[in-house]
Design a protein around this motif. Structure first.
Motif, mmCIF file in Angstrom:
data_model
loop_
_atom_site.group_PDB
_atom_site.id
_atom_site.type_symbol
_atom_site.label_atom_id
_atom_site.label_comp_id
_atom_site.label_asym_id
_atom_site.label_seq_id
_atom_site.Cartn_x
_atom_site.Cartn_y
_atom_site.Cartn_z
ATOM 1 N N ARG A 1 -5.158 2.688 -5.242
ATOM 2 C CA ARG A 1 -4.887 1.859 -4.072
ATOM 3 C C ARG A 1 -5.584 0.517 -4.261
ATOM 4 O O ARG A 1 -6.763 0.470 -4.611
ATOM 5 C CB ARG A 1 -5.368 2.543 -2.797
ATOM 6 C CG ARG A 1 -5.117 1.731 -1.541
ATOM 7 C CD ARG A 1 -5.473 2.492 -0.275
ATOM 8 N NE ARG A 1 -4.586 3.623 -0.053
ATOM 9 C CZ ARG A 1 -4.533 4.305 1.087
ATOM 10 N NH1 ARG A 1 -5.327 3.981 2.092
ATOM 11 N NH2 ARG A 1 -3.697 5.320 1.220
ATOM 12 N N ASP B 1 -0.003 0.509 -2.716
ATOM 13 C CA ASP B 1 -0.054 1.681 -3.579
ATOM 14 C C ASP B 1 0.278 1.211 -4.990
ATOM 15 O O ASP B 1 1.413 0.842 -5.283
ATOM 16 C CB ASP B 1 0.964 2.721 -3.104
ATOM 17 C CG ASP B 1 0.933 4.000 -3.943
ATOM 18 O OD1 ASP B 1 0.263 4.005 -4.995
ATOM 19 O OD2 ASP B 1 1.588 4.979 -3.552
ATOM 20 N N ILE C 1 1.916 1.829 2.196
ATOM 21 C CA ILE C 1 0.985 2.909 2.516
ATOM 22 C C ILE C 1 1.049 3.281 3.992
ATOM 23 O O ILE C 1 1.122 4.456 4.347
ATOM 24 C CB ILE C 1 -0.450 2.498 2.130
ATOM 25 C CG1 ILE C 1 -0.562 2.348 0.609
ATOM 26 C CG2 ILE C 1 -1.466 3.509 2.651
ATOM 27 C CD1 ILE C 1 -1.869 1.744 0.146
#
Length: 402
Positions: free
Chosen positions: A181, A197, A205
């Motif tokens: 992330r 992501d 996300i």
């Protein structure tokens, strides 16, 4: 010289057989790996990576070349996150993965003797990737649907975006906030404005962002997208990935162009304040205007003059104004209905509501059909993303559940 297989070559998934010194396939694998290691470069290679499904690996350190039959991992230590790891089978795709910096493997040598091979650093990482090919039923199960599509069609621009996300580092505008992330920190500040992501930037996300993306993907052709809040960058980046050749618009002061440049998508951005000047001659109408009061609670809501300007700039057939609110807002609903003939509300279980205002309404059946077909081509399950009820706001004040 033999080349390593590249995904999605089906030979990658052949189950490697046990190596035996008297076996012709094993001898062929040893000759192949000997040729591969002929150049003086320290590395670890495996026969299955070259299309020979036999459990043999080889390593080179200087002049020392070792062959290990039927290797197995017996010790691993010093676990670290190998940032932006790539492997030959998946080309430019990067990911962060937990690896051991030191490994010990046991197996059989060329004279039938049992011995252990100790590796460290890059060679330890390569050995673990080699074992992935031999031990895991699907060594590439971490690839997302989007990765697989890009690898099949060979879209080189994806490598630029992927490299941009995985260039994150401490103290930078891009920083890792998890294994894969990546968070955006404007001006290098501590607070993150939004996150991506790294493995699948085409799917935001946050659920609200996924819902916004699903809505604009099935309601509009995603050719021209306007936004003025950097918090919505995950939606915009995903829209660009779904709709190749799309253009994004926004006021320069509000859009972090430096991040767009870092991700290799600055060429799609066009500075436009969306002021009262209206639609310029020859300028394409907008398909989407995004406004997110949930991400930016202090941002003022558009007034009626703003909404009418949005309406003038939006495409007459598919143009959609999307406004995300932390809760139902009757005053905003009334204002939207004063300007747009069609207004829909998409409430979430959390109480948040996304309003979609349009000049025309195609009907539920057509939009749901595009939802399914769009998911099939882009790898996003829009049916799941838009599973909450749709509410059509009637002019008489009624609410019709679709």
């Amino acid at each position: 010289m033999a080349e390593q297989l590249a995904y999605p070559d089906p030979r990658i998934y052949m189950k490697p057989l046990a190596a035996r010194l008297e076996d012709d396939d094993t001898r062929a694998a040893l000759r192949l790996l000997s040729d591969v290691l002929a150049p003086r470069r320290d590395r670890v290679v495996a026969a299955p990576a070259y299309g020979l499904p036999v459990r043999v690996i080889a390593s080179r350190r200087g002049d020392d070349v070792r062959y290990l039959l039927n290797p197995r991992l017996i010790e691993a230590s010093d676990l670290v996150i190998n940032v932006a790891e790539t492997c030959p089978q998946t080309g430019p795709i990067r990911r962060s993965v937990l690896r051991a910096r030191n490994v010990t493997m046991s197996g059989t040598g060329l004279r039938g003797e049992q011995f252990v091979l100790k590796l460290e650093g890059v060679q330890a990482f390569e050995a673990q990737m080699a074992l992935d090919l031999m031990e895991r039923p699907d060594p590439f199960d971490w690839l997302t649907a989007y990765h697989r599509h890009c690898l099949r069609v060979g879209e080189s621009w994806f490598g630029v975006l992927n490299a941009g996300l995985y260039s994150a580092r401490d103290g930078d505008i891009l920083r890792f906030s998890g294994l894969n992330r990546v968070a955006f920190h404007p001006d290098g500040t501590e607070g993150a404005l939004c996150s991506f992501d790294g493995l699948n930037p085409m799917l935001p996300i946050e659920k609200r962002h996924r819902k916004m993306l699903g809505l604009i993907s099935v309601l509009t052709p995603l050719r021209h997208v306007y936004f003025n809040q950097a918090e919505n960058l995950p939606v915009v980046v995903a829209a660009l990935l779904i709709s190749r050749g799309a253009k994004i618009y926004g006021p320069e002061a509000a859009i972090p162009v430096v991040l767009l440049e870092r991700l290799g998508i600055a060429g799609a951005f066009h500075r436009h304040p969306l002021d009262g000047s209206g639609l310029a001659a020859g300028q394409a109408p907008l398909d989407v205007v995004l406004f997110d009061k949930v991400a930016a609670p202090d941002a003022p809501l558009p007034v009626e003059a703003d909404l009418r300007q949005f309406a003038r700039r939006l495409d007459g057939m598919t143009g959609t104004l999307l406004i995300a609110m932390p809760a139902q807002d009757p005053a905003l609903e009334h204002l939207l209905q004063r300007v747009f003939p069609n207004v829909l509300a998409y409430p979430s279980p959390k109480g948040e509501v996304i309003y979609a205002a349009r000049k025309t309404w195609e009907g539920e059946a057509q939009i749901r059909a595009r939802m399914i077909s769009g998911g099939a081509t882009s790898g996003i399950d829009f049916v799941d993303t838009l599973s909450e009820p749709w509410i059509y706001l009637r002019k008489d004040g009624g609410r019709q559940l679709l």
